[in-house]
Design an enzyme around this catalytic site. Structure first.
Site, PDB file in Angstrom:
ATOM      1  N   SER A 110       0.849  -1.181   0.000  1.00 47.02           N
ATOM      2  CA  SER A 110       0.000   0.000   0.000  1.00 47.02           C
ATOM      3  C   SER A 110       0.896   1.246   0.000  1.00 47.02           C
ATOM      4  O   SER A 110       1.813   1.342   0.791  1.00 47.02           O
ATOM      5  CB  SER A 110      -0.879  -0.013   1.237  1.00 47.02           C
ATOM      6  OG  SER A 110      -1.624   1.167   1.273  1.00 47.02           O
ATOM      7  N   GLY A 111       0.617   2.147  -0.915  1.00 40.58           N
ATOM      8  CA  GLY A 111       1.395   3.390  -0.975  1.00 40.58           C
ATOM      9  C   GLY A 111       2.626   3.278  -1.857  1.00 40.58           C
ATOM     10  O   GLY A 111       3.413   4.219  -1.946  1.00 40.58           O
ATOM     11  N   THR A 115      -1.757   2.648  -7.816  1.00 37.35           N
ATOM     12  CA  THR A 115      -2.865   3.378  -8.442  1.00 37.35           C
ATOM     13  C   THR A 115      -2.329   4.422  -9.406  1.00 37.35           C
ATOM     14  O   THR A 115      -2.845   4.579 -10.531  1.00 37.35           O
ATOM     15  CB  THR A 115      -3.723   4.024  -7.358  1.00 37.35           C
ATOM     16  OG1 THR A 115      -4.125   3.001  -6.460  1.00 37.35           O
ATOM     17  CG2 THR A 115      -4.945   4.673  -7.939  1.00 37.35           C
ATOM     18  N   ASN A 160      -0.759   5.779   3.103  1.00 38.60           N
ATOM     19  CA  ASN A 160      -1.021   6.439   1.817  1.00 38.60           C
ATOM     20  C   ASN A 160      -2.184   7.401   1.988  1.00 38.60           C
ATOM     21  O   ASN A 160      -3.230   7.023   2.514  1.00 38.60           O
ATOM     22  CB  ASN A 160      -1.369   5.344   0.785  1.00 38.60           C
ATOM     23  CG  ASN A 160      -1.568   5.915  -0.615  1.00 38.60           C
ATOM     24  OD1 ASN A 160      -1.586   7.132  -0.798  1.00 38.60           O
ATOM     25  ND2 ASN A 160      -1.707   5.023  -1.579  1.00 38.60           N
ATOM     26  N   SER A 163      -5.245   6.011  -0.387  1.00 38.35           N
ATOM     27  CA  SER A 163      -5.143   4.571  -0.501  1.00 38.35           C
ATOM     28  C   SER A 163      -6.423   3.982  -1.070  1.00 38.35           C
ATOM     29  O   SER A 163      -7.527   4.333  -0.653  1.00 38.35           O
ATOM     30  CB  SER A 163      -4.875   3.992   0.886  1.00 38.35           C
ATOM     31  OG  SER A 163      -4.737   2.603   0.790  1.00 38.35           O
ATOM     32  N   SER A 164      -6.248   3.079  -2.038  1.00 32.83           N
ATOM     33  CA  SER A 164      -7.445   2.439  -2.612  1.00 32.83           C
ATOM     34  C   SER A 164      -7.940   1.422  -1.585  1.00 32.83           C
ATOM     35  O   SER A 164      -7.184   0.559  -1.157  1.00 32.83           O
ATOM     36  CB  SER A 164      -7.079   1.700  -3.894  1.00 32.83           C
ATOM     37  OG  SER A 164      -6.177   2.459  -4.649  1.00 32.83           O
ATOM     38  N   GLY A 390      -2.678  -3.039  -1.958  1.00 33.61           N
ATOM     39  CA  GLY A 390      -1.377  -3.660  -1.723  1.00 33.61           C
ATOM     40  C   GLY A 390      -1.314  -4.389  -0.391  1.00 33.61           C
ATOM     41  O   GLY A 390      -2.166  -4.220   0.484  1.00 33.61           O
ATOM     42  N   GLU A 392      -0.683  -5.409   3.163  1.00 33.14           N
ATOM     43  CA  GLU A 392      -0.817  -4.492   4.296  1.00 33.14           C
ATOM     44  C   GLU A 392      -0.475  -5.186   5.612  1.00 33.14           C
ATOM     45  O   GLU A 392      -1.003  -6.249   5.897  1.00 33.14           O
ATOM     46  CB  GLU A 392      -2.247  -3.954   4.372  1.00 33.14           C
ATOM     47  CG  GLU A 392      -2.352  -2.527   4.000  1.00 33.14           C
ATOM     48  CD  GLU A 392      -3.784  -2.014   4.012  1.00 33.14           C
ATOM     49  OE1 GLU A 392      -3.993  -0.916   3.505  1.00 33.14           O
ATOM     50  OE2 GLU A 392      -4.673  -2.708   4.530  1.00 33.14           O
TER      51      GLU A 392
HETATM   52  N1  LIG Z   1       5.002   8.052 -10.155  1.00 33.51           N
HETATM   53  C1  LIG Z   1       4.745   8.836  -9.119  1.00 33.51           C
HETATM   54  N2  LIG Z   1       5.151  10.115  -9.129  1.00 33.51           N
HETATM   55  C2  LIG Z   1       4.887  10.923  -8.107  1.00 33.51           C
HETATM   56  N3  LIG Z   1       4.222  10.554  -7.002  1.00 33.51           N
HETATM   57  C3  LIG Z   1       3.797   9.294  -6.926  1.00 33.51           C
HETATM   58  C4  LIG Z   1       4.015   8.373  -7.977  1.00 33.51           C
HETATM   59  N4  LIG Z   1       3.477   7.203  -7.622  1.00 33.51           N
HETATM   60  C5  LIG Z   1       2.932   7.381  -6.393  1.00 33.51           C
HETATM   61  N5  LIG Z   1       3.115   8.632  -5.953  1.00 33.51           N
HETATM   62  C6  LIG Z   1       2.696   9.207  -4.686  1.00 33.51           C
HETATM   63  O1  LIG Z   1       2.453   8.181  -3.790  1.00 33.51           O
HETATM   64  C7  LIG Z   1       1.105   8.198  -3.325  1.00 33.51           C
HETATM   65  C8  LIG Z   1       0.558   6.808  -3.192  1.00 33.51           C
HETATM   66  O2  LIG Z   1       0.463   6.215  -4.442  1.00 33.51           O
HETATM   67  P1  LIG Z   1      -0.700   5.191  -4.786  1.00 33.51           P
HETATM   68  O3  LIG Z   1      -0.579   4.884  -6.189  1.00 33.51           O
HETATM   69  O4  LIG Z   1      -1.990   5.686  -4.303  1.00 33.51           O
HETATM   70  O5  LIG Z   1      -0.290   3.947  -3.937  1.00 33.51           O
HETATM   71  P2  LIG Z   1      -0.980   2.527  -3.898  1.00 33.51           P
HETATM   72  O6  LIG Z   1      -2.087   2.580  -4.864  1.00 33.51           O
HETATM   73  O7  LIG Z   1       0.074   1.600  -4.269  1.00 33.51           O
HETATM   74  O8  LIG Z   1      -1.450   2.373  -2.553  1.00 33.51           O
HETATM   75  C9  LIG Z   1       0.334   8.991  -4.337  1.00 33.51           C
HETATM   76  O9  LIG Z   1      -0.743   9.647  -3.756  1.00 33.51           O
HETATM   77  C10 LIG Z   1       1.399   9.973  -4.827  1.00 33.51           C
HETATM   78  O10 LIG Z   1       1.439  11.071  -3.964  1.00 33.51           O
HETATM   79 MG   LIG Z   2      -4.030   2.341  -4.681  1.00 35.67          MG
END
Ligand SMILES: Nc1ncnc2c1ncn2[C@@H]1O[C@H](COP(=O)(O)OP(=O)(O)O)[C@@H](O)[C@H]1O
Ligand SMILES: [Mg+2]
Length: 1080
Positions: A110-111, A115, A160, A163-164, A390, A392
């Site tokens: 997660s994070g 996404t 996050n 977080s989804s 992800g 957790e």
């Molecule tokens: N490629 C990227 N560039 C900049 N920031 C990113 C990138 N990927 C993730 N982040 C940062 O990390 C945070 C969490 O990413 P997210 O995709 O929501 O994580 P996950 O879905 O894996 O839990 C996002 O809100 C963003 O702020």
């Molecule tokens: Mg996500």
């Protein structure tokens, strides 16, 4: 040139190594160091073969611009530095060009950025796929589904901020051209417990905060909400605000996205009403109330909130109130109602809230699918993007049923990764008979089995426990687990540890631990049974179904009494297991593309790279093994037939047709191309290519060759086209030429024809003229003959008849003619006679010359005749007057300038009436004769030239001068003594009367007089003298004459004088001998 600077390999300007396969030496440290080095240089992507490792930079990098999209578009995977776009491009192109369905599997904690990665993939594909209004609308809808689902399904967690809290798998569908047609979204298990309770430092789903911050006052009022977060029990207060997140503006984004996706206004309204209802449900509170029979009962503390919820949702308040206080159990046609105590009431309330929300979420997904689903039934190509929550692990054993499920899902994904990459690869080598040294890796199938085994799996155990009659608690479930799974290597609990004589006090009694592939996770068993049961009292679902709100009614179809189903609904665990199984099956049919997300630190901070944390993730993701397998293996494999089909044009023997087995063909082909032997191996059914570079070389050759072939085809086609065109033109040219010739000949013929006619006409003309000349000559000859003959005959005749004419015929004819002419002349003259006036000068013109003298004579005679006729009219009196006038004319005409003025004046004679005037009585008496002239004249004094008035009288015999005043006679001269009268030729009235020398009167000298009627006087004097003395009186007209004064002679001279005295002539004595008269 700019083109020269473009990268052609990922080896150019590489930081560390871009592809871990190239890492030397390969071990955990070098692996992490390489990642770290790249991370420090903002290179967040690294490859392991075709797998992309992505490290979350936690800040926005300038590597997702449209220019970057263009850079990666249609480029080979290994050409540019590693990027998520390269993977997206590869997947999209093999979907479009090779007709392979794709799936993009994004895994990580997660994070870690899953996404975000999924969104980047989607936006890249959207940017490079087809364009056009319709396609753009599809793209826009697909992309805009994200903000909607994120608002309802994402929340801030400690790991996050976005977080989804649900799993999402989205199939994007394309047509054969690669244009998007639509999509299908599947959602997996929303973490609905979050609706009623959030862990410390976390928030509820975004949408609640967004409504409260972003909705207008009016809208809030409609939803019966207040802006203050603290008013709502369901909203965790400790982290209501998230840094860098603007809930209000996100709310607008969500509404806008809903509109784009195709939500009707009334639908959006209903959705927000449900959200508001959920929020308000949390504020319903219960208080205990004891009844007489000792049963615990509960009562709603404040019914106001309930009332508002009912107003919002259109539920009958009493129905809902009852559903919160009673529970009806139906068994075998029996209905039993029991009251709910306070705890049960709260449980019911929360269950309702969770159910409402999670069903709303599922409804949203269905509704979005309705909008974005492909409109055609043509065969579609599919690209699946999997973004699942992800792995957790919470500290302090806070992990619950949700984490268990989430981690199970990740376990399955790891399984599929292992299956598709590691195991599958190795197995394939063995199957194909390729020499292969086995590589050790951890296969997590055993953990999956621990969870999902149909008999002994934890999920099966949980279901069994839930369905079992009797009292079921979380503890009984744990007991059961302890019995069944105690011996499993990856299962730990206090009990099992004890039984294995291990002592781990860190493990509390109510917990069990699973050693996941990604680490050990301790789960708190509390709540497992309830959550798995996911029970909603039937009274509540029926109450919901009765709602006068179409959306809520639709969310609770089981509340319909007509459809009562006594069978228990499937548990949450088994539902999830089934959907994960379907997902796995689905993924296995597609070509996988991996993005493995790694979290560099736990602080959500940029620039921090936590080695231990990364190391842990690398280990459980099995990335090192992944590299090893890649290095040992072959980058590319393909069955012989498609391989031969694809590259056969590169070799003469195989092009265009290879007759024989495909493998032999490929062997010939590779031999011909001179590919080094270590670069490939021949398997049983496939060719294995070790290095991607070899493949690219093949691809490049193929591309080149295809271009050549295209040129060849084009050449032949062009040749054919030109030839047919030429032949056609040639044919046309013949037709045109024949027509042109025909036309030219026609013209020539017409010209010759007209020339012939002209020549002909000239000749004819010439001939005709010649003939005419001859005819004319003939005619003239004939005429001449006739004339000569006539003359001859004339001469003959005249000779014959001459004797008869000669004597008198000529004269007779002449006289006759003359007579006739005269006759004619006189008759005409008669007609043309002029008037009888003697002064008429007209006379007709003479007609014949020979009559000239006659004509003049005739004129004279006529004039005389008419004058006579005129005279005959006169009386004697008139005759006399005319005689006198005639006399005057004879005397003075053309001699005296005074004459012309006198012609018109009648001669009166007696201008002075002497007989009438008494003062002249004496004078009258003295003259007894007839007075011819009586007039006043001026007598010029001869001494000084002065004038004195005198009366001038002329009688038959005398001339008298008398005084004008009294009539005394001054002089009397008999006419016989007057010898001459002198006067000037000029326009004056002076005249001198010359007297006979020696006569009595002459003693005083001649008279010099002046009169106004000189002409009359002179004329009368002349006539009277003539009749009396029979002598003509001498009248001298001269401008200088002599006058006798006594003894002297004085000269009277007339000169042209000035007009000083007007018109009157002046007289002046110049000297003794000269008297000058100035006449004006
Ligand atoms: N490629 C990227 N560039 C900049 N920031 C990113 C990138 N990927 C993730 N982040 C940062 O990390 C945070 C969490 O990413 P997210 O995709 O929501 O994580 P996950 O879905 O894996 O839990 C996002 O809100 C963003 O702020
Ligand atoms: Mg996500």
């Amino acid at each position: 040139m700019a083109k020269m600077e473009v990268k052609t390999s990922l080896l150019d300007d590489m930081i560390g190594v871009g592809d871990m396969v190239l890492l030397e030496p390969l071990n955990e440290d070098s692996f992490i160091n390489n990642l770290k080095k790249r991370f420090d240089h903002n290179e967040v992507y690294t490859y392991i073969g075709s797998v992309v490792i992505s490290i979350n930079p936690y800040r926005s990098l300038p590597i997702y611009t449209p220019e970057k999209v263009e850079e990666y578009r249609n480029r080979n995977f290994y050409e540019l530095s590693p990027h998520i776009f390269a993977l997206s491009d590869e997947a999209y192109r093999s979907l479009r060009d090779q007709d392979k369905d794709q799936c993009i599997l994004i895994t990580g904690e997660s994070g870690a950025g899953k996404t975000e990665a999924s969104k980047l993939v989607m936006s890249y594909v959207a940017a490079v796929c087809g364009k056009g209004a319709e396609v753009n609308q599809v793209k826009e809808q697909l992309l805009q589904s994200n903000p909607v689902l994120e608002a309802f399904g994402n929340a801030k967690t400690v790991r996050n901020d976005n977080s989804s809290r649900f799993g999402k798998y989205m199939d994007i569908e394309f047509d054969f051209k690669g244009d998007p047609l639509g999509g299908v979204i599947s959602n997996y298990l929303l973490e609905k417990s979050r609706v009623v309770k959030q862990p410390r430092g976390e928030r509820n789903f975004h949408i609640f905060y967004q409504i409260l911050s972003g909705a207008s006052e009016e809208f809030l009022c409609k939803l019966k909400l207040e802006r203050d977060f603290s008013r709502y029990n369901y909203l965790g207060l400790d982290s209501a605000k998230v840094n860098g997140v603007d809930d209000a503006s996100n709310f607008r984004t969500v509404r806008n996205a809903m509109q784009i996706v195709g939500f009707m206004d009334h639908e959006t309204q209903s959705v927000f009403e449900v959200v508001a209802a959920v929020l308000k449900l949390g504020n319903i509170e219960f208080k205990p109330e004891s009844r007489a029979n000792g049963l615990d009962e509960s009562k709603i503390k404040d019914k106001n909130e309930l009332k508002e919820i009912c107003e919002l949702t259109g539920i009958d308040q009493s129905v809902l109130e009852r559903a919160f206080s009673f529970r009806t159990v139906e068994a075998k046609q029996e209905k039993v109602s029991t009251t709910l105590n306070v705890a049960q009431a709260y449980y019911a309330r929360d269950a309702l809230a969770k159910n409402l929300y999670s069903r709303l979420f599922s409804w949203l997904v269905t509704r979005i699918n309705e909008s974005i689903k492909a409109q055609t039934k043509v065969r579609k190509k599919v690209m699946g993007v999997l973004d699942i929550y992800g792995f957790e692990i919470f500290e302090n054993a806070d992990n619950s049923f949700e984490q268990f499920i989430i981690n199970y899902c990740n376990e399955k994904l790891q399984q599929i990764f292992i299956e598709l990459t590691l195991k599958e690869e190795q197995e394939e080598y063995i199957r194909e008979g390729i020499e292969w040294t086995n590589i050790e890796y951890f296969n997590n199938a055993i953990i999956c089995d621990l969870i999902e085994n149909n008999q002994t799996g934890i999920l099966a155990m949980l279901d069994e426990e839930c369905l079992r009659p009797g009292t079921v608690t979380d503890d009984t479930f744990l007991e059961k687990l302890n019995q069944v799974c105690a011996t499993h290597q990856h299962f730990e609990s206090r009990m099992s540890k004890c039984s294995r004589f291990l002592n781990d006090t860190s493990l509390p009694h109510s917990c069990f631990r699973i050693q996941h592939y990604a680490g050990k996770v301790m789960y708190q068993v509390e709540g497992f049974v309830d959550k798995n049961n996911d029970l909603l009292y039937r009274d509540l679902s029926q109450a919901m179904w009765k709602a006068n709100h179409s959306l809520i009614k639709a969310l609770f179809p089981e509340g319909n009494p007509a459809k009562i189903n006594l069978k228990r609904p499937p548990t949450a665990g088994s539902q999830f297991k089934a959907s994960v199984a379907t997902l796995m099956k689905n993924l296995q049919t597609k070509n996988p593309n991996y993005i493995r997300c790694i979290k560099p630190n736990d602080k959500k901070a940029a620039h921090i790279f936590n080695d231990a944390l990364v190391c842990h993730q690398i280990r459980y993701l099995g990335l090192l093994e992944n590299v090893r397998v890649r290095r040992a293996g072959y980058a590319f494999r393909q069955a012989y037939e498609p391989c031969l089909e694809r590259y056969k044009m590169l070799c003469k023997q195989t092009w265009p047709h290879w007759r024989g087995p495909a493998r032999a063909g490929v062997e010939v082909l590779f031999d011909e191309l001179g590919i080094p032997e270590e670069e490939f191996s021949f398997g049983r059914s496939k060719i294995f290519i070790r290095n991607p570079r070899t493949l690219f070389k093949l691809e490049d050759l193929r591309k080149q060759r295809l271009e050549d072939l295209a040129t060849l085809i084009e050449k032949i086609y062009r040749g054919w086209k030109c030839r047919t065109r030429f032949l056609l033109m040639k044919k046309s040219q013949v037709v045109i030429a024949s027509w042109a010739r025909r036309y030219a000949q026609q013209k020539r013929y017409q010209k010759i024809k007209s020339s012939a006619i002209i020549v002909q006409s000239y000749i004819r003309g010439w001939k005709a003229r010649k003939l005419l000349r001859e005819l004319k000559h003939l005619k003239r000859c004939n005429e001449a003959v006739t004339i000569i003959a006539a003359y001859w005959h004339g001469t003959q005749v005249r000779r014959e008849y001459r004797k008869f004419f000669r004597a008198n015929a000529g004269r007779k004819i002449y006289e006759f003619t003359l007579q006739r002419l005269m006759q004619k002349y006189f008759l005409e003259m008669k007609k043309k006679m002029p008037s009888l006036s003697p002064i008429d000068k007209n006379w007709p013109a003479r007609p014949y010359l020979f009559l000239d003298s006659t004509h003049k004579e005739l004129k004279r005679i006529f004039h005389l005749w008419r004058c006579k006729k005129y005279r005959d009219q006169f009386t004697d009196q008139q005759k006399l007057i005319y005689e006198e006038k005639l006399e005057a004319s004879e005397l003075f005409k053309d001699k005296k300038a005074l004459y012309p003025a006198s012609v018109g004046q009648p001669f009166q004679g007696a201008y002075l009436e002497i007989s009438e005037n008494p003062k002249y009585k004496k004078l009258k008496d003295a003259v007894d004769e007839k007075i011819i002239i009586a007039e006043v004249v001026n007598k010029i004094n001869r001494a000084n030239g002065k004038a004195t008035s005198r009366i001038f009288l002329l009688t038959k015999n005398n001339v008298l001068l008398a005084d004008q005043k009294n009539g005394t006679i001054k002089s009397e001269v008999p006419l016989g003594d007057v010898t001459k009268v002198s006067m000037s030729s000029q326009n004056d009235g002076f005249f001198a009367v010359h007297l006979k020398e020696g006569s009595e009167a002459a003693t005083k000298g001649d008279f010099l007089l002046s009169s106004d009627h000189l002409i009359e006087m002179a004329t009368k004097l002349y006539r009277t003298t003539l009749s009396q003395t029979k002598q003509k009186l001498n009248i001298e007209i001269s401008d200088e004459f002599l006058v006798q004064f006594k003894q002297d002679k004085v000269c009277v001279k007339f000169i042209q004088g000035s007009q000083k005295n007007g018109n009157i002539p002046t007289c002046k004595r110049k000297n003794n001998r000269l008297l000058e008269v100035a006449v004006p």
